[in-house]
Design a protein around this motif. Structure first.
Motif, PDB file in Angstrom:
ATOM      1  N   SER A  53       0.782  -6.646 -13.134  1.00 35.74           N
ATOM      2  CA  SER A  53       0.875  -8.101 -13.031  1.00 35.74           C
ATOM      3  C   SER A  53       0.337  -8.560 -11.694  1.00 35.74           C
ATOM      4  O   SER A  53       0.284  -7.802 -10.727  1.00 35.74           O
ATOM      5  CB  SER A  53       2.332  -8.537 -13.180  1.00 35.74           C
ATOM      6  N   ALA A  54      -0.059  -9.817 -11.646  1.00 39.37           N
ATOM      7  CA  ALA A  54      -0.645 -10.354 -10.425  1.00 39.37           C
ATOM      8  C   ALA A  54       0.341 -10.329  -9.275  1.00 39.37           C
ATOM      9  O   ALA A  54      -0.050 -10.307  -8.109  1.00 39.37           O
ATOM     10  CB  ALA A  54      -1.132 -11.781 -10.673  1.00 39.37           C
ATOM     11  N   ALA A  55       1.656 -10.336  -9.591  1.00 43.37           N
ATOM     12  CA  ALA A  55       2.665 -10.399  -8.533  1.00 43.37           C
ATOM     13  C   ALA A  55       3.227  -9.032  -8.166  1.00 43.37           C
ATOM     14  O   ALA A  55       4.181  -8.938  -7.423  1.00 43.37           O
ATOM     15  CB  ALA A  55       3.806 -11.328  -8.960  1.00 43.37           C
ATOM     16  N   SER A  56       2.655  -7.948  -8.696  1.00 45.97           N
ATOM     17  CA  SER A  56       3.215  -6.624  -8.450  1.00 45.97           C
ATOM     18  C   SER A  56       3.033  -6.213  -6.990  1.00 45.97           C
ATOM     19  O   SER A  56       2.087  -6.600  -6.327  1.00 45.97           O
ATOM     20  CB  SER A  56       2.551  -5.584  -9.357  1.00 45.97           C
ATOM     21  N   THR A  57       3.963  -5.413  -6.490  1.00 47.71           N
ATOM     22  CA  THR A  57       3.905  -4.898  -5.118  1.00 47.71           C
ATOM     23  C   THR A  57       3.808  -3.384  -5.171  1.00 47.71           C
ATOM     24  O   THR A  57       4.611  -2.724  -5.832  1.00 47.71           O
ATOM     25  CB  THR A  57       5.162  -5.313  -4.323  1.00 47.71           C
ATOM     26  N   LEU A  58       2.837  -2.830  -4.490  1.00 45.19           N
ATOM     27  CA  LEU A  58       2.615  -1.391  -4.479  1.00 45.19           C
ATOM     28  C   LEU A  58       3.112  -0.820  -3.158  1.00 45.19           C
ATOM     29  O   LEU A  58       2.929  -1.411  -2.101  1.00 45.19           O
ATOM     30  CB  LEU A  58       1.123  -1.092  -4.656  1.00 45.19           C
ATOM     31  N   ARG A  59       3.701   0.344  -3.220  1.00 43.53           N
ATOM     32  CA  ARG A  59       4.261   0.966  -2.026  1.00 43.53           C
ATOM     33  C   ARG A  59       3.207   1.827  -1.334  1.00 43.53           C
ATOM     34  O   ARG A  59       2.610   2.710  -1.945  1.00 43.53           O
ATOM     35  CB  ARG A  59       5.470   1.831  -2.387  1.00 43.53           C
ATOM     36  N   ALA A  60       2.974   1.541  -0.067  1.00 44.59           N
ATOM     37  CA  ALA A  60       1.999   2.316   0.702  1.00 44.59           C
ATOM     38  C   ALA A  60       2.499   3.741   0.911  1.00 44.59           C
ATOM     39  O   ALA A  60       3.699   3.979   1.059  1.00 44.59           O
ATOM     40  CB  ALA A  60       1.748   1.660   2.056  1.00 44.59           C
ATOM     41  N   GLN A  61       1.560   4.696   0.912  1.00 43.08           N
ATOM     42  CA  GLN A  61       1.905   6.096   1.141  1.00 43.08           C
ATOM     43  C   GLN A  61       1.035   6.670   2.255  1.00 43.08           C
ATOM     44  O   GLN A  61       0.367   7.686   2.086  1.00 43.08           O
ATOM     45  CB  GLN A  61       1.739   6.901  -0.146  1.00 43.08           C
ATOM     46  N   VAL A  62       1.029   5.978   3.369  1.00 38.80           N
ATOM     47  CA  VAL A  62       0.298   6.459   4.548  1.00 38.80           C
ATOM     48  C   VAL A  62       1.300   6.677   5.673  1.00 38.80           C
ATOM     49  O   VAL A  62       2.313   5.983   5.762  1.00 38.80           O
ATOM     50  CB  VAL A  62      -0.792   5.453   4.981  1.00 38.80           C
ATOM     51  N   PRO A  63       1.051   7.658   6.544  1.00 40.32           N
ATOM     52  CA  PRO A  63       2.035   7.993   7.584  1.00 40.32           C
ATOM     53  C   PRO A  63       2.122   6.972   8.703  1.00 40.32           C
ATOM     54  O   PRO A  63       3.176   6.847   9.338  1.00 40.32           O
ATOM     55  CB  PRO A  63       1.550   9.349   8.101  1.00 40.32           C
ATOM     56  N   THR A  64       1.042   6.272   9.005  1.00 36.76           N
ATOM     57  CA  THR A  64       1.037   5.315  10.110  1.00 36.76           C
ATOM     58  C   THR A  64       0.192   4.102   9.735  1.00 36.76           C
ATOM     59  O   THR A  64      -0.577   4.130   8.774  1.00 36.76           O
ATOM     60  CB  THR A  64       0.450   5.951  11.393  1.00 36.76           C
TER      61      THR A  64
END
Length: 237
Positions: free
Chosen positions: A111-122
């Motif tokens: 969906s346009a309002a979805s939030t994705l979780r970042a998977q980077v260390p910094t």
């Protein structure tokens, strides 16, 4: 304007022509047994030609005309007897190619309002945005990666980001990378009592990406660090 331009030491040059093959813009030619710069405006200043067996080439910063990619590629095409736009010629980094078949897009659209979780260390990742005194840079193992690396390597997170601080850059898109060099030197010097432990370079196999290698070596020299950049090249096959 002042910008990086190739310099050729004629006493060292033996006319092997390797630099001519490495220069996607066609700025170099072997004339009278020596490599020559055809035109300053044809040189993008990225250093893809610096892998000279005789160490005869280096980049120097001086007054020079702006890089004119269109004119450089047109002149190269004319020398090679083809059209400037003929069938994807020019910089190999811009040549269109299919590497693997596209899989069907079976997953439902987000969906346009979805939030994705970042998977980077910094964070941040961009070289230009990285604060040189960020706490996570103390005794860090740095990974200087081409922008394209994250999309080209399926195991990027598991194999390359684990234990490293990622910094991304693209010398081709950001033509004239003096600001890149200054920022990377500042990052390497950011914590005098806790300098980086290592610097790994993850670049694509296209010639223009060779600018990351030059950037890394130049920055380590200017920062006065006793580390050797480790270079890894992602092949496009």
């Amino acid at each position: 304007m002042e910008r990086p331009v190739i310099y050729i030491d004629e006493d060292r040059c033996d006319g092997c022509g390797k630099c001519v093959l490495d220069c996607a813009e066609g700025a170099l030619a072997v004339i009278d047994g020596k490599a020559r710069l055809i035109s300053e405006s044809y040189c993008d200043g990225l250093g893809a030609c610096l892998n000279c067996p005789q160490d005869a080439l280096r980049l120097i910063t001086r007054e020079a005309p702006d890089f004119d990619e269109a004119a450089a590629l047109a002149a190269k095409a004319a020398r090679e007897g083809r059209s400037p736009s003929g069938g994807g010629h020019g910089c190999p980094g811009s040549a269109a190619r299919s590497l693997t078949p596209l899989s069907p897009l079976d997953a439902p659209a987000a969906s346009a309002a979805s939030t994705l979780r970042a998977q980077v260390p910094t964070w941040p990742l961009q070289l230009r945005l990285m604060p040189p005194t960020a706490p996570f840079l103390r005794h860090a193992h740095l990974l200087l990666a081409a922008h394209c690396a994250g999309f080209a390597l399926p195991d990027l997170h598991e194999r390359w980001l684990r234990g490293r601080v990622p910094v991304i850059a693209c010398p081709k898109l950001d033509n004239g990378n003096n600001d890149y060099l200054d920022r990377l030197v500042a990052i390497l010097r950011g914590h005098a009592d806790a300098p980086p432990r290592s610097l790994t370079i993850l670049r694509m196999s296209v010639p223009c990406c060779g600018g990351l290698e030059h950037l890394a070596h130049a920055a380590v020299r200017q920062a006065g660090l006793d580390i050797i950049p480790q270079i890894h090249v992602i092949s496009l096959g």
